[in-house]
Design a protein around this motif. Structure first.
Motif, PDB file in Angstrom:
ATOM      1  N   LEU A 155       0.835  -1.203   0.000  1.00 61.77           N
ATOM      2  CA  LEU A 155       0.000   0.000   0.000  1.00 61.77           C
ATOM      3  C   LEU A 155       0.867   1.250   0.000  1.00 61.77           C
ATOM      4  O   LEU A 155       1.866   1.334   0.731  1.00 61.77           O
ATOM      5  N   SER A 156       0.482   2.253  -0.795  1.00 65.61           N
ATOM      6  CA  SER A 156       1.192   3.528  -0.808  1.00 65.61           C
ATOM      7  C   SER A 156       0.738   4.387   0.369  1.00 65.61           C
ATOM      8  O   SER A 156      -0.321   4.167   0.958  1.00 65.61           O
ATOM      9  N   LEU A 157       1.536   5.386   0.703  1.00 62.19           N
ATOM     10  CA  LEU A 157       1.206   6.281   1.810  1.00 62.19           C
ATOM     11  C   LEU A 157      -0.109   7.013   1.552  1.00 62.19           C
ATOM     12  O   LEU A 157      -0.941   7.165   2.454  1.00 62.19           O
ATOM     13  N   ALA A 158      -0.307   7.468   0.305  1.00 60.20           N
ATOM     14  CA  ALA A 158      -1.548   8.180  -0.023  1.00 60.20           C
ATOM     15  C   ALA A 158      -2.757   7.268   0.121  1.00 60.20           C
ATOM     16  O   ALA A 158      -3.805   7.679   0.653  1.00 60.20           O
ATOM     17  N   LEU A 159      -2.648   6.015  -0.346  1.00 59.99           N
ATOM     18  CA  LEU A 159      -3.768   5.085  -0.241  1.00 59.99           C
ATOM     19  C   LEU A 159      -4.068   4.753   1.220  1.00 59.99           C
ATOM     20  O   LEU A 159      -5.245   4.639   1.612  1.00 59.99           O
ATOM     21  N   ILE A 160      -3.032   4.609   2.028  1.00 62.60           N
ATOM     22  CA  ILE A 160      -3.241   4.367   3.459  1.00 62.60           C
ATOM     23  C   ILE A 160      -4.013   5.527   4.080  1.00 62.60           C
ATOM     24  O   ILE A 160      -4.939   5.339   4.877  1.00 62.60           O
ATOM     25  N   GLY A 161      -3.637   6.761   3.704  1.00 70.34           N
ATOM     26  CA  GLY A 161      -4.343   7.930   4.220  1.00 70.34           C
ATOM     27  C   GLY A 161      -5.815   7.917   3.838  1.00 70.34           C
ATOM     28  O   GLY A 161      -6.686   8.219   4.660  1.00 70.34           O
ATOM     29  N   VAL A 162      -6.113   7.558   2.604  1.00 68.61           N
ATOM     30  CA  VAL A 162      -7.507   7.497   2.144  1.00 68.61           C
ATOM     31  C   VAL A 162      -8.275   6.409   2.891  1.00 68.61           C
ATOM     32  O   VAL A 162      -9.422   6.618   3.318  1.00 68.61           O
ATOM     33  N   LEU A 163      -7.651   5.237   3.066  1.00 68.17           N
ATOM     34  CA  LEU A 163      -8.315   4.144   3.771  1.00 68.17           C
ATOM     35  C   LEU A 163      -8.566   4.501   5.234  1.00 68.17           C
ATOM     36  O   LEU A 163      -9.644   4.194   5.776  1.00 68.17           O
ATOM     37  N   LEU A 164      -7.603   5.130   5.872  1.00 65.16           N
ATOM     38  CA  LEU A 164      -7.787   5.535   7.262  1.00 65.16           C
ATOM     39  C   LEU A 164      -8.909   6.559   7.385  1.00 65.16           C
ATOM     40  O   LEU A 164      -9.703   6.529   8.330  1.00 65.16           O
ATOM     41  N   PHE A 165      -8.975   7.490   6.436  1.00 68.02           N
ATOM     42  CA  PHE A 165     -10.055   8.477   6.457  1.00 68.02           C
ATOM     43  C   PHE A 165     -11.410   7.792   6.291  1.00 68.02           C
ATOM     44  O   PHE A 165     -12.361   8.074   7.036  1.00 68.02           O
ATOM     45  N   GLY A 166     -11.512   6.884   5.326  1.00 65.18           N
ATOM     46  CA  GLY A 166     -12.789   6.225   5.071  1.00 65.18           C
ATOM     47  C   GLY A 166     -13.263   5.397   6.253  1.00 65.18           C
ATOM     48  O   GLY A 166     -14.437   5.457   6.639  1.00 65.18           O
ATOM     49  N   THR A 167     -12.353   4.619   6.838  1.00 69.02           N
ATOM     50  CA  THR A 167     -12.748   3.775   7.967  1.00 69.02           C
ATOM     51  C   THR A 167     -13.058   4.603   9.194  1.00 69.02           C
ATOM     52  O   THR A 167     -13.995   4.303   9.949  1.00 69.02           O
ATOM     53  N   ARG A 168     -12.302   5.662   9.425  1.00 73.36           N
ATOM     54  CA  ARG A 168     -12.587   6.561  10.540  1.00 73.36           C
ATOM     55  C   ARG A 168     -13.935   7.245  10.350  1.00 73.36           C
ATOM     56  O   ARG A 168     -14.680   7.470  11.308  1.00 73.36           O
ATOM     57  N   LEU A 169     -14.253   7.596   9.112  1.00 74.85           N
ATOM     58  CA  LEU A 169     -15.517   8.268   8.835  1.00 74.85           C
ATOM     59  C   LEU A 169     -16.687   7.337   9.139  1.00 74.85           C
ATOM     60  O   LEU A 169     -17.679   7.749   9.757  1.00 74.85           O
ATOM     61  N   VAL A 170     -16.579   6.070   8.714  1.00 79.05           N
ATOM     62  CA  VAL A 170     -17.623   5.095   9.039  1.00 79.05           C
ATOM     63  C   VAL A 170     -17.780   4.968  10.547  1.00 79.05           C
ATOM     64  O   VAL A 170     -18.894   4.999  11.092  1.00 79.05           O
ATOM     65  N   ASP A 171     -16.672   4.838  11.236  1.00 80.77           N
ATOM     66  CA  ASP A 171     -16.687   4.708  12.693  1.00 80.77           C
ATOM     67  C   ASP A 171     -17.297   5.935  13.353  1.00 80.77           C
ATOM     68  O   ASP A 171     -18.120   5.833  14.271  1.00 80.77           O
TER      69      ASP A 171
END
Length: 440
Positions: free
Chosen positions: A64-80
């Motif tokens: 995983l790239s750093l940018a993709l990790i940032g997007v995934l963390l944002f998405g999962t945090r948003l759901v939470d």
């Protein structure tokens, strides 16, 4: 409800609160308060690697790239974050049976399982599989952690009815939480992730035992709201809550950015990766040590004025990190120490102010869950925004982990030090306006 009935209800709550304080003062000795606060240890032990180490872990261990990790963390945090107010309404509904204990117990097993999975991504996964593993395990951790945290915070908000008492409860909880952060940081640095997970499991069991058997129960007040299904929206109808939530959100964005970038700053800007655990321990140990001071001050000064002082102290002690360069161990250690002392204000005072707002809105004993659900929603949303903004922005400016060129490292320093201080200054102005206008 008619006006006389509402007045009678308010008088009943006041009488109940007064009676509760008399008994509550006796119940909240050091031992009983410690039994409540101890559960903050495993919660912090879990939150530390999730917040600080997951981006670097998945960047190194997966494709995983750093940018993709940032997007995934944002998405999962948003759901939470979106789920938090709904969890809060459900926690309030549990007061018919097991008060706050049932949600905490229910959350403990999935929280532990998700944590173990999150910190142990299987080797050799492709990008899609790694993204799915990160997203699935972190959502499980987030939702279970949210349920436990909302119930735990609501429990604490009912243990006192004055500012000094509220600050004592939150300081005890957050102080032991900081001890958990220190333990997590040292274990991560010295013994690795398997040891950290093992200690977490042990502390979770001990924390549940102390909380279930020896912690003081909430003071009797209010009841279960009849409209609990829609209760998550009720706090937003309060101007006090809207002001406090706006200030808290803006202020929380600052440490969220520094937490997201901390490991990169220490590793690449300072070249002191081997001292990450030392810096974290200094920062959080100073925060824990400052808790008795903030509790003492809360008996003598208004909480909003104290929080303003804490914000100024945080800016004054941290802004100098922008000027640091390779090998500046002592200077950064001093910054960690001083900013950690100021950080204690951010931990002890805002939750005490929230408990004050709950009491002022006559929702004590009824809606703590939805109030803290919205509170945690705001906290997680800003942490998600920090990851979404900071990580892709740094990558667009040419920074990637291991960068040594001057321009990317300068962008890292600006993002890590100056941007959070500017956000703190904006939060200071908003809190000053609220205090002057008696909005909270």
């Amino acid at each position: 409800m008619t006006a006389p009935a509402a007045h009678a209800t308010a008088e009943h709550r006041a009488a109940s609160a007064g009676a509760g304080d008399a008994s509550g003062a006796a119940r909240l000795g050091l031992g009983s308060l410690g039994a409540y606060a101890a559960f903050g240890l495993p919660l912090a032990l879990l939150a530390t690697p999730v917040n600080l180490f997951v981006p670097a872990l998945y960047e190194q261990a997966t494709t995983l790239s750093l940018a993709l990790i940032g997007v995934l963390l944002f998405g999962t945090r948003l759901v939470d974050a979106i789920v938090d107010p709904l969890l809060g309404a459900w926690v309030d509904a549990q007061k018919r049976t097991g008060q706050y204990w049932r949600p905490i117990l229910l959350a403990s097993l999935p929280m532990t399982a998700g944590f173990i999975a999150l910190l142990n991504p299987p080797a050799g996964m492709g990008t899609v599989a790694a993204a799915a593993w990160l997203s699935g395990s972190i959502v499980l951790v987030y939702i279970a952690y949210s349920l436990a945290t909302v119930a735990y915070q609501g429990w604490g908000s009912e243990l006192a009815t004055d500012d000094a008492g509220r600050t004592r409860v939150t300081a005890g909880r957050e102080g032991l939480g900081l001890v958990g952060v220190i333990v997590a940081s040292i274990l991560f640095q010295q013994a690795g992730l398997p040891a950290l997970v093992g200690v977490f499991v042990v502390l979770m069991l001990v924390g549940l035992l102390l909380l279930g058997r020896f912690a003081p129960r909430p003071l009797a007040a209010g009841g279960v709201p009849a409209d609990g299904r829609h209760g998550w929206a009720v706090p937003l109808g309060s101007a006090r809550m809207r002001w406090l939530l706006a200030i808290f959100t803006l202020n929380a964005l600052a440490p969220s950015i520094t937490a997201t970038l901390f490991q990169f700053f220490v590793t690449d800007r300072l070249g002191l990766k081997e001292h990450i655990g030392t810096f974290l321990a200094l920062y959080f140990l100073a925060g824990a040590a400052s808790m008795p001071v903030w509790v003492w001050l809360a008996k003598r000064f208004d909480l909003q004025g104290l929080w303003l002082a804490g914000m100024l102290a945080s800016i004054a002690s941290f802004v100098w990190a922008f000027n640091l360069g390779t090998g500046d161990f002592t200077a950064f250690a001093v910054i960690c120490l001083l900013s950690g002392l100021a950080f204690g204000a951010d931990l002890a005072l805002p939750p005490a102010l929230l408990a004050r707002v709950i009491d002022a809105n006559q929702h004590r004993g009824e809606r703590e869950g939805v109030y803290f659900g919205l509170w945690n929603f705001a906290n997680k949303l800003v942490f998600s925004l920090a990851a979404l903004i900071a990580l892709p922005l740094l990558q667009s400016l040419g920074y990637s982990p291991g960068s040594s060129a001057a321009e990317p490292l300068q962008a890292l320093a600006v993002s890590y030090a100056l941007v959070p201080c500017a956000l703190k200054l904006l939060a200071f102005g908003l809190l000053a306006a609220a205090w002057r206008g008696q909005k909270i």
